[in-house]
Motif scaffolding. Structure first.
Motif, PDB file in Angstrom:
ATOM      1  N   ALA A 211     -32.921 -48.326   0.971  1.00  9.21           N
ATOM      2  CA  ALA A 211     -31.821 -48.059   1.914  1.00  9.21           C
ATOM      3  C   ALA A 211     -32.356 -47.839   3.327  1.00  9.21           C
ATOM      4  CB  ALA A 211     -31.032 -46.843   1.437  1.00  9.21           C
ATOM      5  N   LYS A 212     -33.439 -47.055   3.456  1.00  8.52           N
ATOM      6  CA  LYS A 212     -34.018 -46.803   4.777  1.00  8.52           C
ATOM      7  C   LYS A 212     -34.571 -48.091   5.395  1.00  8.52           C
ATOM      8  CE  LYS A 212     -33.312 -42.336   4.854  1.00  8.52           C
ATOM      9  NZ  LYS A 212     -32.378 -41.732   5.822  1.00  8.52           N
ATOM     10  N   ALA A 213     -35.197 -48.930   4.548  1.00  8.94           N
ATOM     11  CA  ALA A 213     -35.752 -50.189   5.044  1.00  8.94           C
ATOM     12  C   ALA A 213     -34.649 -51.112   5.537  1.00  8.94           C
ATOM     13  CB  ALA A 213     -36.574 -50.863   3.958  1.00  8.94           C
ATOM     14  N   GLU A 214     -33.546 -51.183   4.786  1.00  3.63           N
ATOM     15  CA  GLU A 214     -32.437 -52.030   5.206  1.00  3.63           C
ATOM     16  C   GLU A 214     -31.814 -51.522   6.505  1.00  3.63           C
ATOM     17  OE1 GLU A 214     -29.828 -52.083   1.880  1.00  3.63           O
ATOM     18  OE2 GLU A 214     -31.012 -53.554   0.733  1.00  3.63           O
ATOM     19  N   ALA A 215     -31.677 -50.180   6.594  1.00  2.00           N
ATOM     20  CA  ALA A 215     -31.113 -49.607   7.823  1.00  2.00           C
ATOM     21  C   ALA A 215     -32.016 -49.882   9.023  1.00  2.00           C
ATOM     22  CB  ALA A 215     -30.912 -48.100   7.642  1.00  2.00           C
ATOM     23  N   LEU A 216     -33.325 -49.724   8.807  1.00  2.00           N
ATOM     24  CA  LEU A 216     -34.269 -49.980   9.892  1.00  2.00           C
ATOM     25  C   LEU A 216     -34.266 -51.452  10.292  1.00  2.00           C
ATOM     26  CD1 LEU A 216     -36.480 -48.911  11.760  1.00  2.00           C
ATOM     27  CD2 LEU A 216     -38.125 -49.268   9.900  1.00  2.00           C
ATOM     28  N   GLU A 217     -34.129 -52.328   9.280  1.00  2.00           N
ATOM     29  CA  GLU A 217     -34.093 -53.761   9.564  1.00  2.00           C
ATOM     30  C   GLU A 217     -32.865 -54.111  10.405  1.00  2.00           C
ATOM     31  OE1 GLU A 217     -34.645 -57.937   7.098  1.00  2.00           O
ATOM     32  OE2 GLU A 217     -33.563 -56.282   6.149  1.00  2.00           O
ATOM     33  N   HIS A 218     -31.706 -53.528  10.076  1.00  3.93           N
ATOM     34  CA  HIS A 218     -30.484 -53.791  10.839  1.00  3.93           C
ATOM     35  C   HIS A 218     -30.621 -53.258  12.275  1.00  3.93           C
ATOM     36  CE1 HIS A 218     -28.284 -55.572   7.645  1.00  3.93           C
ATOM     37  NE2 HIS A 218     -28.298 -54.471   6.878  1.00  3.93           N
ATOM     38  N   ARG A 219     -31.236 -52.082  12.395  1.00  4.35           N
ATOM     39  CA  ARG A 219     -31.387 -51.483  13.721  1.00  4.35           C
ATOM     40  C   ARG A 219     -32.309 -52.344  14.593  1.00  4.35           C
ATOM     41  NH1 ARG A 219     -33.050 -45.329  13.772  1.00  4.35           N
ATOM     42  NH2 ARG A 219     -31.065 -45.313  12.626  1.00  4.35           N
ATOM     43  N   LEU A 220     -33.416 -52.779  14.016  1.00  5.11           N
ATOM     44  CA  LEU A 220     -34.349 -53.602  14.784  1.00  5.11           C
ATOM     45  C   LEU A 220     -33.744 -54.967  15.106  1.00  5.11           C
ATOM     46  CD1 LEU A 220     -37.705 -52.776  12.962  1.00  5.11           C
ATOM     47  CD2 LEU A 220     -36.977 -51.994  15.216  1.00  5.11           C
ATOM     48  N   ALA A 221     -32.953 -55.485  14.133  1.00  2.76           N
ATOM     49  CA  ALA A 221     -32.303 -56.772  14.393  1.00  2.76           C
ATOM     50  C   ALA A 221     -31.317 -56.653  15.553  1.00  2.76           C
ATOM     51  CB  ALA A 221     -31.586 -57.247  13.126  1.00  2.76           C
ATOM     52  N   GLY A 222     -30.629 -55.493  15.644  1.00  4.50           N
ATOM     53  CA  GLY A 222     -29.695 -55.271  16.762  1.00  4.50           C
ATOM     54  C   GLY A 222     -30.405 -55.198  18.088  1.00  4.50           C
ATOM     55  N   LEU A 223     -31.656 -54.767  18.069  1.00  2.00           N
ATOM     56  CA  LEU A 223     -32.449 -54.691  19.303  1.00  2.00           C
ATOM     57  C   LEU A 223     -33.193 -55.984  19.584  1.00  2.00           C
ATOM     58  CD1 LEU A 223     -33.952 -51.100  18.847  1.00  2.00           C
ATOM     59  CD2 LEU A 223     -32.052 -51.774  20.344  1.00  2.00           C
ATOM     60  N   GLY A 224     -33.066 -56.951  18.649  1.00  2.00           N
ATOM     61  CA  GLY A 224     -33.744 -58.222  18.818  1.00  2.00           C
ATOM     62  C   GLY A 224     -35.235 -58.163  18.570  1.00  2.00           C
ATOM     63  N   VAL A 225     -35.661 -57.178  17.763  1.00  2.00           N
ATOM     64  CA  VAL A 225     -37.091 -57.031  17.448  1.00  2.00           C
ATOM     65  C   VAL A 225     -37.342 -57.580  16.045  1.00  2.00           C
ATOM     66  CG1 VAL A 225     -38.994 -55.413  17.164  1.00  2.00           C
ATOM     67  CG2 VAL A 225     -37.243 -54.992  18.920  1.00  2.00           C
ATOM     68  N   PRO A 226     -38.195 -58.596  15.897  1.00  2.00           N
ATOM     69  CA  PRO A 226     -38.502 -59.095  14.541  1.00  2.00           C
ATOM     70  C   PRO A 226     -39.277 -58.047  13.736  1.00  2.00           C
ATOM     71  CG  PRO A 226     -39.950 -60.113  16.156  1.00  2.00           C
ATOM     72  CD  PRO A 226     -38.942 -59.323  16.947  1.00  2.00           C
ATOM     73  N   ALA A 227     -38.991 -58.002  12.435  1.00  2.00           N
ATOM     74  CA  ALA A 227     -39.652 -56.987  11.590  1.00  2.00           C
ATOM     75  C   ALA A 227     -40.089 -57.606  10.263  1.00  2.00           C
ATOM     76  CB  ALA A 227     -38.703 -55.817  11.342  1.00  2.00           C
ATOM     77  N   PRO A 228     -41.132 -58.459  10.266  1.00  2.00           N
ATOM     78  CA  PRO A 228     -41.623 -59.065   9.013  1.00  2.00           C
ATOM     79  C   PRO A 228     -42.178 -58.025   8.056  1.00  2.00           C
ATOM     80  CG  PRO A 228     -43.140 -59.505  10.826  1.00  2.00           C
ATOM     81  CD  PRO A 228     -41.915 -58.894  11.444  1.00  2.00           C
ATOM     82  N   GLU A 229     -42.693 -56.911   8.595  1.00  2.00           N
ATOM     83  CA  GLU A 229     -43.235 -55.859   7.728  1.00  2.00           C
ATOM     84  C   GLU A 229     -42.131 -55.242   6.866  1.00  2.00           C
ATOM     85  OE1 GLU A 229     -45.686 -56.297  11.374  1.00  2.00           O
ATOM     86  OE2 GLU A 229     -43.552 -55.928  10.967  1.00  2.00           O
ATOM     87  N   ILE A 230     -40.915 -55.134   7.468  1.00  2.00           N
ATOM     88  CA  ILE A 230     -39.790 -54.573   6.712  1.00  2.00           C
ATOM     89  C   ILE A 230     -39.435 -55.488   5.543  1.00  2.00           C
ATOM     90  CG2 ILE A 230     -37.394 -53.826   6.819  1.00  2.00           C
ATOM     91  CD1 ILE A 230     -39.271 -52.026   8.331  1.00  2.00           C
ATOM     92  N   GLU A 231     -39.435 -56.795   5.772  1.00  2.00           N
ATOM     93  CA  GLU A 231     -39.133 -57.747   4.692  1.00  2.00           C
ATOM     94  C   GLU A 231     -40.177 -57.654   3.575  1.00  2.00           C
ATOM     95  OE1 GLU A 231     -38.774 -61.633   6.281  1.00  2.00           O
ATOM     96  OE2 GLU A 231     -37.114 -61.119   7.635  1.00  2.00           O
ATOM     97  N   ALA A 232     -41.454 -57.521   3.962  1.00  2.00           N
ATOM     98  CA  ALA A 232     -42.511 -57.390   2.952  1.00  2.00           C
ATOM     99  C   ALA A 232     -42.337 -56.106   2.147  1.00  2.00           C
ATOM    100  CB  ALA A 232     -43.880 -57.411   3.644  1.00  2.00           C
ATOM    101  N   ALA A 233     -41.951 -55.031   2.826  1.00  2.00           N
ATOM    102  CA  ALA A 233     -41.730 -53.766   2.129  1.00  2.00           C
ATOM    103  C   ALA A 233     -40.566 -53.878   1.160  1.00  2.00           C
ATOM    104  CB  ALA A 233     -41.476 -52.650   3.147  1.00  2.00           C
ATOM    105  N   GLN A 234     -39.503 -54.567   1.570  1.00  2.00           N
ATOM    106  CA  GLN A 234     -38.349 -54.737   0.681  1.00  2.00           C
ATOM    107  C   GLN A 234     -38.705 -55.571  -0.553  1.00  2.00           C
ATOM    108  OE1 GLN A 234     -35.455 -56.347   3.462  1.00  2.00           O
ATOM    109  NE2 GLN A 234     -34.363 -54.383   3.522  1.00  2.00           N
ATOM    110  N   ARG A 235     -39.531 -56.614  -0.344  1.00  2.00           N
ATOM    111  CA  ARG A 235     -39.961 -57.414  -1.501  1.00  2.00           C
ATOM    112  C   ARG A 235     -40.785 -56.570  -2.463  1.00  2.00           C
ATOM    113  NH1 ARG A 235     -40.858 -61.409   2.491  1.00  2.00           N
ATOM    114  NH2 ARG A 235     -43.091 -60.913   2.524  1.00  2.00           N
ATOM    115  N   SER A 236     -41.657 -55.726  -1.924  1.00  2.00           N
ATOM    116  CA  SER A 236     -42.470 -54.855  -2.776  1.00  2.00           C
ATOM    117  C   SER A 236     -41.600 -53.865  -3.525  1.00  2.00           C
ATOM    118  CB  SER A 236     -43.501 -54.107  -1.921  1.00  2.00           C
ATOM    119  OG  SER A 236     -44.404 -55.009  -1.325  1.00  2.00           O
TER     120      SER A 236
END
Length: 411
Positions: A211-236
């Motif tokens: 849940a925290k990773a998804e929230a952080l991903e949405h927040r960074l996406a709103g700021l236009g910041v790519p977050a590949p580390e978040i995607e890797a964490a979600q896959r793990s």
């Protein structure tokens, strides 16, 4: 599983006991027969000696035939002499005199077992000589009927007592194996409780992390910041959730009886659902999926479990097929329905084919780790299929794809 192992151990012990008992019985019968036969031979040797002293060879000097002197009186004096028979033959084998209850009027000229008119006899003979010249023969014999009847009685007794002995040994072995398995059962129960508790405890932090990773991903996406580390964490996190889910699922399958929730399952409907759920995944990987739903067959089982087994095998086929196709088809056979999943993937090495259904076994550890596998999927498949009184098998060649056959009894 421990209980099944205990029952198999008892069966093996009973089979071994039967073999040992049969060998011991055979040896006992052979020994008893040899003792009885020796007793008969000893009696014949003694009788031959007695008869030898009662033969008059004096007339043999004048060309006359040998004769027994007063043998009737000797038998009357010592009745033991009458238990066997004696015959006196001339040098040509013609009977001169015969005494006893089972007299043989034929000269066998042998020592041992003979048959006459369907009856068995022990026979002993000795030549009669006068000045190294054979003038006749004496033959003694006794019927083996009493010995044979004793052997038959012993055999009947052994085979009547045998089942009781084997039953006693079987019950004893089952009881003893139960005592030996008791610590294992406790350890297995403890391990299951640990897996269940650990699974529940892990689900909560994993859900929070996701849940925290998804929230952080949405927040960074709103700021236009790519977050590949978040995607890797979600896959793990997803892989960890699947491992925990599979472990808890195996524990549930080990402890619950599947037959309590069985119902009639239409195989064509099951395959249609499989096609709907996997079509997008195969299209994304550009692997052709063909599912033949045109089959009129029904099986009895728990829908969710059977679907889980099919989806596990289909997912494996997709996971290890980089290009080509996967085909799922059902074939109605006499009394059974075979669902086959065929892929054109990497195949399975020969040394691993007999072990792929073991828990935590992985054919290619580096590839399994990259795809998130820990070796539980196929063990779940095997447990489900066998719980439905079916069977699962694999035909594969390294580098040339695999074929998994799940066979269920028809409803």
């Amino acid at each position: 599983m421990i209980k099944t192992f205990r029952l198999k151990l008892t069966i093996y012990f009973v089979v071994l006991s039967v073999i040992v008992y049969a060998l011991i019985s055979s040896c006992a019968v052979a020994f008893f027969k040899s003792v009885q036969t020796k007793s008969l031979d000893d009696r014949l040797y003694m009788l031959a000696s007695e008869v030898g002293h009662a033969i008059d060879l004096s007339e043999g000097r004048d060309g006359q035939k040998p004769r027994l002197k007063d043998w009737h009186r000797r038998v009357t004096t010592n009745p033991a002499r009458g238990l066997a028979s004696a015959q006196l033959f001339d040098s040509n084998g013609n009977v001169l005199e015969a005494f006893g209850p089972d007299g043989l009027h034929r000269f066998f000229k042998c020592t041992g077992e003979v048959k006459e008119d369907g009856h068995s006899y022990r026979v002993f003979y000795s030549p009669l000589k006068v000045k190294e010249h054979v003038v006749g023969y004496v033959q003694v014999n006794t019927a083996t009927g009493d010995r044979d009847n004793s052997i038959v009685s012993l055999l009947v007794t052994l085979w009547l007592v045998g089942p009781l002995v084997v039953l006693g040994l079987g019950l004893t072995s089952y009881y003893v194996s139960g005592l030996a398995a008791e610590p294992l059962l406790k350890n297995v129960a403890t391990m299951r409780r640990f897996i269940e508790d650990a699974g529940h405890e892990l689900y909560t932090p994993l859900s929070i992390v996701r849940a925290k990773a998804e929230a952080l991903e949405h927040r960074l996406a709103g700021l236009g910041v790519p977050a590949p580390e978040i995607e890797a964490a979600q896959r793990s996190v997803g892989r960890m959730e699947k491992i925990v889910s599979d472990l808890m699922y195996l524990t549930e399958l080990d402890t619950e009886r599947m037959t309590d929730r069985f119902e009639i399952i239409d195989v064509s409907i099951l395959l249609s659902q499989l096609n709907e759920d996997f079509a997008a995944k195969f299209e994304e990987k550009e692997v052709l999926l063909t599912i033949n739903t045109d089959v009129q067959a029904k099986i009895q089982g728990e829908v969710d479990l059977v679907y889980r087994a099919l989806s596990n095998v289909t997912e494996n086929a997709l996971k290890y097929t980089d290009k080509g196709a996967v085909e799922v088809k059902a074939t109605a056979e006499p009394g059974r329905v075979a669902i086959t999943v065929v892929d054109t993937g990497i195949g399975i090495p020969e040394e691993s084919r007999n072990r792929i259904f073991e828990r935590f076994y992985r054919v290619d550890k580096s590839r399994s780790r990259a795809s998130g596998g820990v070796g539980l999927g196929l063990s779940i498949v095997k447990l489900i299929v066998e719980g439905h009184k079916g069977s699962v098998s694999v035909v594969s060649e390294d580098g040339l794809g695999s074929q998994f056959i799940l066979s269920f009894p028809v409803a």
